[in-house]
Write a protein that holds these residues in place. Structure first.
Motif, PDB file in Angstrom:
ATOM      1  N   PRO A   1       0.825  -1.208   0.000  1.00 12.06           N
ATOM      2  CA  PRO A   1       0.000   0.000   0.000  1.00 12.06           C
ATOM      3  C   PRO A   1       0.858   1.257   0.000  1.00 12.06           C
ATOM      4  CG  PRO A   1      -0.024  -1.053   2.157  1.00 12.06           C
ATOM      5  CD  PRO A   1       0.771  -1.946   1.263  1.00 12.06           C
ATOM      6  N   PRO A   2       0.262   2.401  -0.303  1.00 16.74           N
ATOM      7  CA  PRO A   2       1.000   3.663  -0.229  1.00 16.74           C
ATOM      8  C   PRO A   2       1.473   3.931   1.196  1.00 16.74           C
ATOM      9  CG  PRO A   2      -1.060   3.938  -1.429  1.00 16.74           C
ATOM     10  CD  PRO A   2      -1.106   2.578  -0.788  1.00 16.74           C
ATOM     11  N   THR A   3       2.411   4.839   1.332  1.00 19.77           N
ATOM     12  CA  THR A   3       2.931   5.190   2.651  1.00 19.77           C
ATOM     13  C   THR A   3       1.965   6.131   3.360  1.00 19.77           C
ATOM     14  OG1 THR A   3       4.100   7.147   1.846  1.00 19.77           O
ATOM     15  CG2 THR A   3       5.274   5.023   1.748  1.00 19.77           C
ATOM     16  N   GLU A   4       2.214   6.335   4.638  1.00 19.29           N
ATOM     17  CA  GLU A   4       1.396   7.277   5.405  1.00 19.29           C
ATOM     18  C   GLU A   4       1.451   8.673   4.788  1.00 19.29           C
ATOM     19  OE1 GLU A   4       1.504   9.431   9.783  1.00 19.29           O
ATOM     20  OE2 GLU A   4       2.505   7.499   9.522  1.00 19.29           O
ATOM     21  N   GLY A   5       2.640   9.074   4.349  1.00 23.16           N
ATOM     22  CA  GLY A   5       2.777  10.393   3.735  1.00 23.16           C
ATOM     23  C   GLY A   5       1.986  10.523   2.453  1.00 23.16           C
ATOM     24  N   GLU A   6       1.933   9.453   1.655  1.00 21.51           N
ATOM     25  CA  GLU A   6       1.181   9.484   0.409  1.00 21.51           C
ATOM     26  C   GLU A   6      -0.323   9.553   0.675  1.00 21.51           C
ATOM     27  OE1 GLU A   6       4.554   7.026  -2.112  1.00 21.51           O
ATOM     28  OE2 GLU A   6       2.850   5.975  -1.223  1.00 21.51           O
ATOM     29  N   TYR A   7      -0.783   8.849   1.707  1.00 13.19           N
ATOM     30  CA  TYR A   7      -2.189   8.975   2.090  1.00 13.19           C
ATOM     31  C   TYR A   7      -2.488  10.385   2.577  1.00 13.19           C
ATOM     32  CZ  TYR A   7      -3.687   4.124   1.658  1.00 13.19           C
ATOM     33  OH  TYR A   7      -4.050   2.904   1.155  1.00 13.19           O
ATOM     34  N   ARG A   8      -1.570  10.954   3.346  1.00 16.17           N
ATOM     35  CA  ARG A   8      -1.800  12.311   3.861  1.00 16.17           C
ATOM     36  C   ARG A   8      -1.961  13.305   2.711  1.00 16.17           C
ATOM     37  NH1 ARG A   8       2.391  12.661   6.629  1.00 16.17           N
ATOM     38  NH2 ARG A   8       1.510  11.864   8.574  1.00 16.17           N
ATOM     39  N   GLU A   9      -1.112  13.167   1.693  1.00 17.71           N
ATOM     40  CA  GLU A   9      -1.179  14.056   0.534  1.00 17.71           C
ATOM     41  C   GLU A   9      -2.501  13.894  -0.208  1.00 17.71           C
ATOM     42  OE1 GLU A   9       1.180  14.825  -3.699  1.00 17.71           O
ATOM     43  OE2 GLU A   9       1.968  13.390  -2.234  1.00 17.71           O
ATOM     44  N   ALA A  10      -2.923  12.641  -0.406  1.00 23.25           N
ATOM     45  CA  ALA A  10      -4.178  12.386  -1.128  1.00 23.25           C
ATOM     46  C   ALA A  10      -5.380  12.879  -0.337  1.00 23.25           C
ATOM     47  CB  ALA A  10      -4.312  10.895  -1.417  1.00 23.25           C
ATOM     48  N   LEU A  11      -5.392  12.631   0.962  1.00 25.73           N
ATOM     49  CA  LEU A  11      -6.514  13.063   1.796  1.00 25.73           C
ATOM     50  C   LEU A  11      -6.590  14.581   1.868  1.00 25.73           C
ATOM     51  CD1 LEU A  11      -6.127  10.450   4.673  1.00 25.73           C
ATOM     52  CD2 LEU A  11      -8.041  10.590   3.063  1.00 25.73           C
ATOM     53  N   LEU A  12      -5.441  15.233   1.939  1.00 21.48           N
ATOM     54  CA  LEU A  12      -5.422  16.686   2.009  1.00 21.48           C
ATOM     55  C   LEU A  12      -5.972  17.298   0.728  1.00 21.48           C
ATOM     56  CD1 LEU A  12      -4.656  19.254   3.499  1.00 21.48           C
ATOM     57  CD2 LEU A  12      -2.350  19.054   2.562  1.00 21.48           C
ATOM     58  N   ARG A  13      -5.539  16.766  -0.432  1.00 20.28           N
ATOM     59  CA  ARG A  13      -6.041  17.277  -1.709  1.00 20.28           C
ATOM     60  C   ARG A  13      -7.550  17.086  -1.807  1.00 20.28           C
ATOM     61  NH1 ARG A  13      -1.762  14.530  -4.434  1.00 20.28           N
ATOM     62  NH2 ARG A  13      -3.305  13.178  -5.414  1.00 20.28           N
ATOM     63  N   ALA A  14      -8.027  15.914  -1.356  1.00 23.44           N
ATOM     64  CA  ALA A  14      -9.464  15.635  -1.433  1.00 23.44           C
ATOM     65  C   ALA A  14     -10.249  16.549  -0.496  1.00 23.44           C
ATOM     66  CB  ALA A  14      -9.722  14.175  -1.089  1.00 23.44           C
ATOM     67  N   ALA A  15      -9.730  16.734   0.711  1.00 18.30           N
ATOM     68  CA  ALA A  15     -10.443  17.543   1.697  1.00 18.30           C
ATOM     69  C   ALA A  15     -10.494  19.007   1.298  1.00 18.30           C
ATOM     70  CB  ALA A  15      -9.773  17.395   3.058  1.00 18.30           C
ATOM     71  N   GLN A  16      -9.531  19.463   0.539  1.00 17.03           N
ATOM     72  CA  GLN A  16      -9.514  20.862   0.114  1.00 17.03           C
ATOM     73  C   GLN A  16     -10.658  21.191  -0.827  1.00 17.03           C
ATOM     74  OE1 GLN A  16      -5.508  21.118  -1.397  1.00 17.03           O
ATOM     75  NE2 GLN A  16      -4.695  21.921   0.535  1.00 17.03           N
TER      76      GLN A  16
ATOM     77  N   ALA B   1      -3.667   5.052   6.608  1.00 11.34           N
ATOM     78  CA  ALA B   1      -4.543   6.172   6.268  1.00 11.34           C
ATOM     79  C   ALA B   1      -5.091   6.846   7.524  1.00 11.34           C
ATOM     80  CB  ALA B   1      -5.690   5.692   5.376  1.00 11.34           C
ATOM     81  N   LYS B   2      -5.383   6.046   8.537  1.00  6.06           N
ATOM     82  CA  LYS B   2      -5.903   6.607   9.783  1.00  6.06           C
ATOM     83  C   LYS B   2      -4.851   7.508  10.443  1.00  6.06           C
ATOM     84  CE  LYS B   2      -8.639   5.143  13.789  1.00  6.06           C
ATOM     85  NZ  LYS B   2      -9.866   5.798  13.304  1.00  6.06           N
ATOM     86  N   LEU B   3      -3.597   7.070  10.421  1.00  9.71           N
ATOM     87  CA  LEU B   3      -2.520   7.900  10.956  1.00  9.71           C
ATOM     88  C   LEU B   3      -2.364   9.173  10.135  1.00  9.71           C
ATOM     89  CD1 LEU B   3       0.215   5.195  11.719  1.00  9.71           C
ATOM     90  CD2 LEU B   3      -1.023   6.600  13.400  1.00  9.71           C
ATOM     91  N   ALA B   4      -2.479   9.044   8.823  1.00  4.55           N
ATOM     92  CA  ALA B   4      -2.333  10.205   7.945  1.00  4.55           C
ATOM     93  C   ALA B   4      -3.429  11.233   8.194  1.00  4.55           C
ATOM     94  CB  ALA B   4      -2.353   9.757   6.488  1.00  4.55           C
ATOM     95  N   ALA B   5      -4.651  10.746   8.502  1.00  4.29           N
ATOM     96  CA  ALA B   5      -5.785  11.650   8.685  1.00  4.29           C
ATOM     97  C   ALA B   5      -5.811  12.293  10.066  1.00  4.29           C
ATOM     98  CB  ALA B   5      -7.092  10.882   8.459  1.00  4.29           C
ATOM     99  N   SER B   6      -5.044  11.738  11.010  1.00  2.29           N
ATOM    100  CA  SER B   6      -5.124  12.208  12.400  1.00  2.29           C
ATOM    101  C   SER B   6      -4.754  13.676  12.546  1.00  2.29           C
ATOM    102  CB  SER B   6      -4.238  11.346  13.296  1.00  2.29           C
ATOM    103  OG  SER B   6      -2.876  11.438  12.890  1.00  2.29           O
ATOM    104  N   GLY B   7      -3.878  14.175  11.651  1.00  2.00           N
ATOM    105  CA  GLY B   7      -3.477  15.575  11.766  1.00  2.00           C
ATOM    106  C   GLY B   7      -4.179  16.487  10.783  1.00  2.00           C
ATOM    107  N   LEU B   8      -5.171  15.979  10.057  1.00  2.00           N
ATOM    108  CA  LEU B   8      -5.871  16.777   9.059  1.00  2.00           C
ATOM    109  C   LEU B   8      -7.301  17.043   9.494  1.00  2.00           C
ATOM    110  CD1 LEU B   8      -4.742  14.899   5.813  1.00  2.00           C
ATOM    111  CD2 LEU B   8      -3.711  16.919   6.819  1.00  2.00           C
ATOM    112  N   ALA B   9      -7.709  18.289   9.421  1.00  2.00           N
ATOM    113  CA  ALA B   9      -9.089  18.593   9.780  1.00  2.00           C
ATOM    114  C   ALA B   9      -9.676  19.736   8.963  1.00  2.00           C
ATOM    115  CB  ALA B   9      -9.164  18.918  11.273  1.00  2.00           C
ATOM    116  N   PRO B  10      -9.353  19.849   7.657  1.00  2.00           N
ATOM    117  CA  PRO B  10      -9.967  20.915   6.876  1.00  2.00           C
ATOM    118  C   PRO B  10     -11.398  20.595   6.472  1.00  2.00           C
ATOM    119  CG  PRO B  10      -8.527  19.621   5.498  1.00  2.00           C
ATOM    120  CD  PRO B  10      -8.384  19.074   6.876  1.00  2.00           C
ATOM    121  N   ALA B  11     -11.777  19.326   6.559  1.00  2.00           N
ATOM    122  CA  ALA B  11     -13.132  18.896   6.216  1.00  2.00           C
ATOM    123  C   ALA B  11     -13.377  17.575   6.929  1.00  2.00           C
ATOM    124  CB  ALA B  11     -13.277  18.733   4.704  1.00  2.00           C
ATOM    125  N   PRO B  12     -14.651  17.164   7.067  1.00  2.00           N
ATOM    126  CA  PRO B  12     -14.916  15.875   7.723  1.00  2.00           C
ATOM    127  C   PRO B  12     -14.190  14.731   7.022  1.00  2.00           C
ATOM    128  CG  PRO B  12     -16.941  17.115   7.445  1.00  2.00           C
ATOM    129  CD  PRO B  12     -15.885  17.862   6.679  1.00  2.00           C
TER     130      PRO B  12
END
Length: 343
Positions: free
Chosen positions: A151-166, A187-198
């Motif tokens: 699977p992708p790395t935590e950093g790659e999930y963080r990047e994808a989730l951030l782009r989607a949430a924006q 992905a759960k670890l990647a999302a833990s520090g992101l909160a621009p959208a649900p």
């Protein structure tokens, strides 16, 4: 249509210049600009100097457009079919490519695919939705090694989730059974520090079979929990493989041994597995399954047109037939028929 594979080094930034997109899609820069002008292709981002920067969604749409043109559709018909629907308070689903999402869903819905990493020795590729099994086999034979998928790395999930949430959407990231992949944890670890959208990171408890429930998920995303709970209870997954050495390689301790593969005739179990090498032919392997489940609604996921044709010759037809992702093939083998049965 060209096989949808690219080197990981060329994809992980998430952006492509027009030359790269043209190389991957087989189109010309003038055609891309024309598609953008008539509204068939969403406008890409631009650098301060005006350079177009395309993303994964653009490339997937272009590959579908190329395929549709080869089927004889006009640009007007393609635009009517592929133009995204405007959604209010939309929910954006992000799914691992292991799920082999139905291409028809990707064409018209807010569903994006997170590619798995496919390795052939030193070389690395990124899966989108499908990799031509013949090309897949050629790469394996050339490298003299079985492909591996991670699977992708935590950093790659963080990047994808951030782009989607924006995009100011509710983002739901769906993952295969966490006993199989650890993408849920990453992905759960990647999302833990992101909160621009649900954000929701969901371990579905499924290997596949999600295609039965996409229509309901897209129509009522607020019922996600109930829909997935029903899916876990009602979907059996049966795999018929021609490459048992991938599942049971000599001298290797594979992490997916946690699954309890049951005999194929116990079709009501969570999953079943039949290595075709233990049967005389494809028909013998399928016989035990089909006489029991032929009256139930089902999906066939196939690794190649030849495998699907062999299934059709046996009378195996389903309400949906979808190509397996190359991430799936890298784990289970390039010759496989997966049957997802809804009771």
């Amino acid at each position: 249509m060209k096989p949808s594979y690219v080197r990981i080094a060329r994809i992980r930034s998430g952006f492509y210049k027009i030359e790269r997109v043209c190389h991957l899609s087989g189109l010309t820069p003038a055609m891309l600009r024309y598609y953008e002008k008539i509204g068939l292709l969403p406008p890409p981002l631009r650098t301060s100097g005006g350079t177009r920067l395309y993303q994964d969604e653009h490339l997937r749409l272009l590959l579908e457009i190329v395929s549709a043109k080869r089927r004889g559709l006009s640009l007007r018909e393609i635009k009517r079919k592929f133009t995204p629907r405007v959604q209010k308070n939309k929910t954006l689903f992000l799914v691992d490519s292991f799920f082999s999402p139905d291409p028809a869903i990707l064409q018209r819905a807010a569903v994006r695919v997170m590619p798995m990493n496919i390795r052939f020795g030193y070389y690395k590729y990124a899966d989108y939705t499908t990799l031509d099994p013949r090309r897949f086999a050629a790469l394996e034979n050339k490298k003299k090694i079985l492909a591996e998928a991670t699977p992708p790395t935590e950093g790659e999930y963080r990047e994808a989730l951030l782009r989607a949430a924006q995009e100011k959407a509710t983002v739901v990231s769906l993952h295969p059974d966490s006993r199989f992949w650890d993408s849920y944890r990453l992905a759960k670890l990647a999302a833990s520090g992101l909160a621009p959208a649900p954000l929701k990171i969901v371990d579905t408890g499924l290997w596949g079979g999600l295609n039965f429930y996409w229509e309901r998920l897209l129509a009522a995303p607020q019922n996600l929990k109930n829909i997935l709970a029903q899916a876990q209870k009602s979907v059996s997954e049966i795999f018929i493989v021609r490459s048992p050495e991938r599942l049971f390689p000599a001298g290797q301790n594979q992490h997916y041994k946690l699954f309890d593969f049951t005999p194929i005739f116990q079709h009501t179990a969570r999953s079943g597995l039949v290595p075709i090498a233990r049967e005389k032919d494809f028909a013998s392997a399928c016989h035990y399954v089909w006489r029991e489940i032929k009256s139930l609604s089902k999906i066939i996921a196939y690794s190649s047109p030849e495998t699907l044709a062999a299934a059709h010759q046996l009378g195996l037809h389903a309400e949906k037939e979808i190509p397996l992702s190359s991430a799936f093939l890298a784990v289970f083998g390039r010759e496989i028929l997966a049957i997802f049965v809804k009771k």
